[in-house]
Design a protein around this motif. Sequence first.
Motif, PDB file in Angstrom:
ATOM      1  N   GLU A 281       0.813  -1.216   0.000  1.00  0.00           N
ATOM      2  CA  GLU A 281       0.000   0.000   0.000  1.00  0.00           C
ATOM      3  C   GLU A 281       0.850   1.271   0.000  1.00  0.00           C
ATOM      4  O   GLU A 281       0.505   2.252  -0.656  1.00  0.00           O
ATOM      5  CB  GLU A 281      -0.914  -0.012   1.231  1.00  0.00           C
ATOM      6  N   SER A 282       1.961   1.273   0.705  1.00  0.00           N
ATOM      7  CA  SER A 282       2.785   2.488   0.778  1.00  0.00           C
ATOM      8  C   SER A 282       3.355   2.867  -0.591  1.00  0.00           C
ATOM      9  O   SER A 282       3.654   4.037  -0.841  1.00  0.00           O
ATOM     10  CB  SER A 282       3.932   2.296   1.782  1.00  0.00           C
ATOM     11  N   MET A 283       3.472   1.868  -1.491  1.00  0.00           N
ATOM     12  CA  MET A 283       4.051   2.136  -2.802  1.00  0.00           C
ATOM     13  C   MET A 283       3.073   2.791  -3.772  1.00  0.00           C
ATOM     14  O   MET A 283       3.421   3.042  -4.920  1.00  0.00           O
ATOM     15  CB  MET A 283       4.641   0.854  -3.395  1.00  0.00           C
ATOM     16  N   VAL A 284       1.858   3.065  -3.322  1.00  0.00           N
ATOM     17  CA  VAL A 284       0.961   3.909  -4.129  1.00  0.00           C
ATOM     18  C   VAL A 284       1.642   5.264  -4.350  1.00  0.00           C
ATOM     19  O   VAL A 284       1.549   5.856  -5.426  1.00  0.00           O
ATOM     20  CB  VAL A 284      -0.402   4.100  -3.425  1.00  0.00           C
ATOM     21  N   ASN A 285       2.373   5.707  -3.331  1.00  0.00           N
ATOM     22  CA  ASN A 285       3.063   7.000  -3.423  1.00  0.00           C
ATOM     23  C   ASN A 285       4.578   6.897  -3.301  1.00  0.00           C
ATOM     24  O   ASN A 285       5.291   7.715  -3.873  1.00  0.00           O
ATOM     25  CB  ASN A 285       2.545   7.948  -2.328  1.00  0.00           C
ATOM     26  N   GLU A 286       5.052   5.900  -2.562  1.00  0.00           N
ATOM     27  CA  GLU A 286       6.489   5.800  -2.289  1.00  0.00           C
ATOM     28  C   GLU A 286       7.169   4.798  -3.222  1.00  0.00           C
ATOM     29  O   GLU A 286       6.557   3.814  -3.647  1.00  0.00           O
ATOM     30  CB  GLU A 286       6.717   5.375  -0.836  1.00  0.00           C
ATOM     31  N   GLY A 304       1.453 -20.553   2.328  1.00  0.00           N
ATOM     32  CA  GLY A 304       1.014 -21.399   1.216  1.00  0.00           C
ATOM     33  C   GLY A 304       0.117 -20.740   0.199  1.00  0.00           C
ATOM     34  O   GLY A 304      -0.614 -21.421  -0.523  1.00  0.00           O
ATOM     35  N   ALA A 305       0.148 -19.406   0.093  1.00  0.00           N
ATOM     36  CA  ALA A 305      -0.679 -18.718  -0.911  1.00  0.00           C
ATOM     37  C   ALA A 305      -0.248 -19.107  -2.323  1.00  0.00           C
ATOM     38  O   ALA A 305       0.942 -19.273  -2.597  1.00  0.00           O
ATOM     39  CB  ALA A 305      -0.563 -17.203  -0.736  1.00  0.00           C
ATOM     40  N   ASP A 306      -1.221 -19.239  -3.218  1.00  0.00           N
ATOM     41  CA  ASP A 306      -0.924 -19.497  -4.627  1.00  0.00           C
ATOM     42  C   ASP A 306      -0.518 -18.226  -5.353  1.00  0.00           C
ATOM     43  O   ASP A 306       0.323 -18.245  -6.252  1.00  0.00           O
ATOM     44  CB  ASP A 306      -2.159 -20.067  -5.338  1.00  0.00           C
ATOM     45  N   ALA A 307      -1.163 -17.111  -4.977  1.00  0.00           N
ATOM     46  CA  ALA A 307      -0.934 -15.857  -5.690  1.00  0.00           C
ATOM     47  C   ALA A 307      -1.116 -14.675  -4.752  1.00  0.00           C
ATOM     48  O   ALA A 307      -1.868 -14.748  -3.775  1.00  0.00           O
ATOM     49  CB  ALA A 307      -1.892 -15.741  -6.876  1.00  0.00           C
ATOM     50  N   LEU A 308      -0.432 -13.591  -5.065  1.00  0.00           N
ATOM     51  CA  LEU A 308      -0.548 -12.344  -4.315  1.00  0.00           C
ATOM     52  C   LEU A 308      -1.060 -11.282  -5.275  1.00  0.00           C
ATOM     53  O   LEU A 308      -0.569 -11.170  -6.403  1.00  0.00           O
ATOM     54  CB  LEU A 308       0.804 -11.923  -3.748  1.00  0.00           C
ATOM     55  N   MET A 309      -2.040 -10.504  -4.823  1.00  0.00           N
ATOM     56  CA  MET A 309      -2.678  -9.535  -5.711  1.00  0.00           C
ATOM     57  C   MET A 309      -2.473  -8.115  -5.211  1.00  0.00           C
ATOM     58  O   MET A 309      -2.705  -7.820  -4.043  1.00  0.00           O
ATOM     59  CB  MET A 309      -4.174  -9.824  -5.825  1.00  0.00           C
ATOM     60  N   VAL A 310      -2.031  -7.250  -6.109  1.00  0.00           N
ATOM     61  CA  VAL A 310      -1.943  -5.823  -5.806  1.00  0.00           C
ATOM     62  C   VAL A 310      -3.098  -5.110  -6.506  1.00  0.00           C
ATOM     63  O   VAL A 310      -3.509  -5.491  -7.597  1.00  0.00           O
ATOM     64  CB  VAL A 310      -0.582  -5.224  -6.226  1.00  0.00           C
ATOM     65  N   THR A 311      -3.629  -4.079  -5.855  1.00  0.00           N
ATOM     66  CA  THR A 311      -4.808  -3.381  -6.380  1.00  0.00           C
ATOM     67  C   THR A 311      -4.468  -1.930  -6.725  1.00  0.00           C
ATOM     68  O   THR A 311      -3.996  -1.634  -7.805  1.00  0.00           O
ATOM     69  CB  THR A 311      -5.961  -3.476  -5.372  1.00  0.00           C
ATOM     70  N   GLY A 312      -4.682  -1.027  -5.754  1.00  0.00           N
ATOM     71  CA  GLY A 312      -4.386   0.376  -6.000  1.00  0.00           C
ATOM     72  C   GLY A 312      -2.925   0.630  -6.301  1.00  0.00           C
ATOM     73  O   GLY A 312      -2.581   1.610  -6.979  1.00  0.00           O
ATOM     74  N   GLU A 313      -2.041  -0.251  -5.825  1.00  0.00           N
ATOM     75  CA  GLU A 313      -0.606  -0.072  -6.042  1.00  0.00           C
ATOM     76  C   GLU A 313      -0.268   0.044  -7.529  1.00  0.00           C
ATOM     77  O   GLU A 313       0.608   0.830  -7.916  1.00  0.00           O
ATOM     78  CB  GLU A 313       0.190  -1.241  -5.444  1.00  0.00           C
ATOM     79  N   THR A 314      -0.938  -0.769  -8.362  1.00  0.00           N
ATOM     80  CA  THR A 314      -0.674  -0.700  -9.811  1.00  0.00           C
ATOM     81  C   THR A 314      -1.757   0.060 -10.561  1.00  0.00           C
ATOM     82  O   THR A 314      -1.503   0.615 -11.623  1.00  0.00           O
ATOM     83  CB  THR A 314      -0.560  -2.120 -10.408  1.00  0.00           C
ATOM     84  N   ILE A 316      -3.653   2.806  -9.505  1.00  0.00           N
ATOM     85  CA  ILE A 316      -3.608   4.260  -9.379  1.00  0.00           C
ATOM     86  C   ILE A 316      -2.283   4.779  -8.822  1.00  0.00           C
ATOM     87  O   ILE A 316      -2.066   5.979  -8.731  1.00  0.00           O
ATOM     88  CB  ILE A 316      -4.761   4.788  -8.482  1.00  0.00           C
ATOM     89  N   GLY A 317      -1.394   3.875  -8.438  1.00  0.00           N
ATOM     90  CA  GLY A 317      -0.116   4.280  -7.854  1.00  0.00           C
ATOM     91  C   GLY A 317       0.835   4.864  -8.887  1.00  0.00           C
ATOM     92  O   GLY A 317       0.652   4.681 -10.094  1.00  0.00           O
ATOM     93  N   ILE A 318       1.867   5.520  -8.404  1.00  0.00           N
ATOM     94  CA  ILE A 318       2.793   6.181  -9.331  1.00  0.00           C
ATOM     95  C   ILE A 318       4.016   5.317  -9.658  1.00  0.00           C
ATOM     96  O   ILE A 318       4.882   5.734 -10.429  1.00  0.00           O
ATOM     97  CB  ILE A 318       3.241   7.561  -8.789  1.00  0.00           C
TER      98      ILE A 318
END
Length: 469
Positions: A281-286, A304-314, A316-318
């Motif tokens: 989440e911090s990488m939306v701006n940083e 044991g997660a199969d996948a990790l999902m980013v949302t606002g980071e990609t 609307i993030g910079i």
Amino acid sequence: MLILNRTKIIATVGPACLKRSILKKMVTNGTNVFRVNMSHGSQEDKKEIIQQLKRLEMPNGERPCIIADLAGPKIRVRKVVPGFETKKGETVLISSSGQANKNTIVVSKGIKFPRVKKGASIKINDGRIQLKVDQRGSQTLLQCITTIGGKIETGKGVNFPGITLKLPALTAQDRKDLKLAIAEEVDWIALSFVRSAKDKVDIDRILKRAKVNIPIIAKIEKWEALQDLEAIINQFDAVMVARGDLGVETPPEQVPLAQKKIIKQANKMGKPVIIATQMLESMVNEPVPTRAEVSDIANAIFDGADALMVTGETAIGIHPIEVVRVLKKVILETEHTIDFDTVRQPIGRQSTADAISHATCQVAQDLSADCIVTMTHSGSTALMISRYRPNGRVVALTPVERTCRQLAMVWGISPFRIKEYKRTEDIPAIVEQKLLAKRVIRIGRKYIITGGVPVGVPGTTNYLSIQTV
């Protein structure tokens, strides 16, 4: 060339990464799957995004795997007077009908409050504002007392943890978006705010009428879902731990425990599990992540997660490209420390397919085979191998284009498309040619083939073969 990370990366598409050049760099840096959030934009906007993604090419030569994430029955503030602010101890009315005024907030249409106890909690804007039910005025009206105050704006989410509401599994908007997703041939559909296993009935009926078979991801973000977890995982094709709303619907301190429980149950039942919300989440701006975020990612992988999902980071993030780059770095570094052969779970169902899949992973370990190759049409063989988390690489070879894309989301699977084959005798030559062409294996090295006979019949995993290139 194989994609090295076993834990897959799902990136949400949005204004920050819509340029083709950025999307291509996201692929190059490790994105395995793209998510389209159907909550935002017009039908034309969503169609254009999906079509733009379909024009990309992944490292295996296919177009990307695409998830259409339906908005679901999210309750929001529909009407509120401008500048509305409530303070601790003030009375606020929550209504699903009528007009807003200085005391009344109007939420989504059609919501009814059949059974609400005094003292029940209501949370607005991800819990930043909290109310306590004082009394139920009617089926559409609640009188509340503010416990944590603040400004309330139109469009903000409203959660009713512990309160059972009568809501449809699919809204009218979801049905439109589902129709679009089917027409555009997306690979997975995510259903938001799943409360029980029965929520899959409507969407199954629509897919059956359309004569398509698209796997469905249940998003676990409602308190009710935790009460029906095993049945939901059994009924759906995959699950997603959507920690945003889940952390509002349940006490925040319980979310890590719920996450572990969901991952463990999904792993046990052989269903892919995705962890989402505020991964970076911090990488939306940083330009760099916090240490806590890196630890969070690593723990999801250890669990044991199969996948990790980013949302606002990609979306609307910079720094969308750097987000993917960081995620892949952490995944590779974490996976490097895990000896998966020592954490393999015991055999699941007492079936031939499960026994063969478990044995394949064990044989690959005993012989130090370079990789396991699954021959699959439906993807079921690859899913079963993934379930047992082998240390070596897993290559899924399939003549079915959609299956090839769908498997891009599954732990450890590197999918490639091959020409249709009819005879079991043809398999070794087909496999060897593909492995050498993709530089997966060297001359003189061992690999294991598993699949089903007769060829092309889903769910018939019944053989394994040890081969040397």
